[in-house]
Enzyme design. Structure first.
Site, mmCIF file in Angstrom:
data_model
loop_
_atom_site.group_PDB
_atom_site.id
_atom_site.type_symbol
_atom_site.label_atom_id
_atom_site.label_comp_id
_atom_site.label_asym_id
_atom_site.label_seq_id
_atom_site.Cartn_x
_atom_site.Cartn_y
_atom_site.Cartn_z
ATOM 1 N N GLU A 145 35.704 18.144 6.841
ATOM 2 C CA GLU A 145 34.863 19.264 6.444
ATOM 3 C C GLU A 145 35.513 20.062 5.324
ATOM 4 O O GLU A 145 36.695 20.418 5.403
ATOM 5 C CB GLU A 145 34.596 20.182 7.638
ATOM 6 C CG GLU A 145 33.727 21.386 7.281
ATOM 7 C CD GLU A 145 33.524 22.317 8.458
ATOM 8 O OE1 GLU A 145 32.589 22.089 9.230
ATOM 9 O OE2 GLU A 145 34.319 23.275 8.603
ATOM 10 N N ARG B 41 3.858 16.755 35.721
ATOM 11 C CA ARG B 41 4.648 17.753 35.003
ATOM 12 C C ARG B 41 5.968 17.199 34.504
ATOM 13 O O ARG B 41 6.389 17.461 33.361
ATOM 14 C CB ARG B 41 4.881 18.976 35.906
ATOM 15 C CG ARG B 41 5.756 20.063 35.319
ATOM 16 C CD ARG B 41 5.452 20.389 33.860
ATOM 17 N NE ARG B 41 4.048 20.636 33.600
ATOM 18 C CZ ARG B 41 3.478 20.532 32.409
ATOM 19 N NH1 ARG B 41 4.203 20.136 31.368
ATOM 20 N NH2 ARG B 41 2.203 20.780 32.252
ATOM 21 N N LYS C 185 24.190 19.339 18.456
ATOM 22 C CA LYS C 185 23.553 20.529 19.029
ATOM 23 C C LYS C 185 22.316 20.104 19.818
ATOM 24 O O LYS C 185 21.174 20.357 19.436
ATOM 25 C CB LYS C 185 23.209 21.529 17.937
ATOM 26 C CG LYS C 185 24.451 22.059 17.213
ATOM 27 C CD LYS C 185 24.093 22.955 16.047
ATOM 28 C CE LYS C 185 25.352 23.419 15.312
ATOM 29 N NZ LYS C 185 25.031 24.254 14.128
ATOM 30 N N LYS D 167 37.123 19.363 11.342
ATOM 31 C CA LYS D 167 36.443 20.570 10.863
ATOM 32 C C LYS D 167 37.452 21.668 10.549
ATOM 33 O O LYS D 167 38.667 21.478 10.678
ATOM 34 C CB LYS D 167 35.420 21.019 11.901
ATOM 35 C CG LYS D 167 34.409 19.923 12.264
ATOM 36 C CD LYS D 167 33.299 20.427 13.139
ATOM 37 C CE LYS D 167 32.326 21.262 12.342
ATOM 38 N NZ LYS D 167 31.137 21.668 13.150
#
Length: 285
Positions: A195, A96, A131, A163
């Site tokens: 950004e 597993r 992320k 940003k």
């Protein structure tokens, strides 16, 4: 193997096995030998084989593990990707945890390949983001590469990315330029990305020295095309489109002429590739 990945494997095995695999201990003879294959239950792209192999070997060095499909290769439903021969208890105990790594990372590679294929006729490249699953970043970014994507920065330490929230705190252009110069002096080789969510910002950032990338955040296709035109024939700064990119929109975004299209979904929303472990009699080939 990276030490962080090694520790992650140890933690995963400890989480699953704890003080012992009671099922195998009581219901599988200690001297039983098996032959098994990790089998693809669906089409996808394989990633994470090195980690899966290490899981089996840590549980039992007596397991003979053979990788049958190269990392980053496409696999079809029913394909044998790893073969295992050795003690049944070891194979079952490791099963597993090994599959969890392999399925998750193959899912990331598969999702990445879909985006890469979608923009294949454009010059842009697919980028990942930060992320990622906490603790899994090295593995998931390696899976992105296996799927044909390109890694963005690994963390906060290897590229500056100013940003919108940073700009709220420091919105003065002269101060921004001074900060870029100071960074370049103290950390030569570290790239700077700014950004922009408006074309006016793009025009300002193009006038600054030391800017390597401009992130075009949630811009329309018309604005992305205009941003590329504003840069003109310059090779830098490179332009990265970001924000809500989907498989349905990726190609049209890439065709605006941007250099990169960043997609958080290839890591944060990747669906695990269905893989299983099938046992066969030892005498079968």
């Amino acid at each position: 193997m990276d030490e962080a990945v090694s520790q992650l494997i140890d933690a995963a095995l400890e989480e699953d096995i704890g003080p012992g695999d009671l099922t195998s201990e009581y219901f599988v003879p200690a001297d039983a030998k098996v032959r098994a294959f990790v089998v693809a239950r669906d089409d996808g792209v394989l990633a994470g084989t090195e980690v899966a192999v290490e899981v089996f070997r840590r549980v039992s060095p007596d397991i003979d593990v053979q990788v049958l499909v190269n990392e980053g290769a496409k696999v079809g439903k029913g394909a044998h990707v790893i073969s295992l021969t050795g003690p049944a208890r070891g194979v079952l105990t490791a099963e597993r945890t090994a599959l969890n790594f392999l399925q998750r990372l193959s899912g990331v590679a598969t999702a990445t390949r879909r985006y890469v294929d979608e923009i294949a006729d454009a010059s842009a490249r697919i980028l990942d983001t930060r992320k990622t699953t906490p603790g899994w970043r090295l593995l998931e970014k390696a899976a992105v590469v296996a799927g044909g994507g390109t890694n963005h920065r690994m963390g906060l330490y290897d590229r500056v990315m100013v940003k919108d929230n940073h700009l709220v705190a420091q919105h003065d252009t002269e101060a921004l330029q001074a900060a870029i110069r100071r960074l370049k002096e103290e950390h030569p080789g570290v790239e700077v990305e700014l950004e922009a969510d408006r074309l006016e910002q793009v025009a300002i950032f193009l006038e600054l020295e030391g800017v390597d990338h401009i992130l075009l955040d949630n811009m329309s296709l018309m604005d992305l095309t205009e941003a590329v035109a504003l840069r003109g024939d310059r090779l830098t700064p490179r332009l990265e489109a970001s924000g809500g990119v989907t498989l349905e929109t990726a190609r049209s975004i890439a065709m605006t002429g941007v250099d990169f299209v960043s997609v958080g979904a290839i890591t944060h929303s990747a669906v695990a590739l269905d893989l299983g472990l099938d046992f066969v009699p030892l005498e079968e080939e």
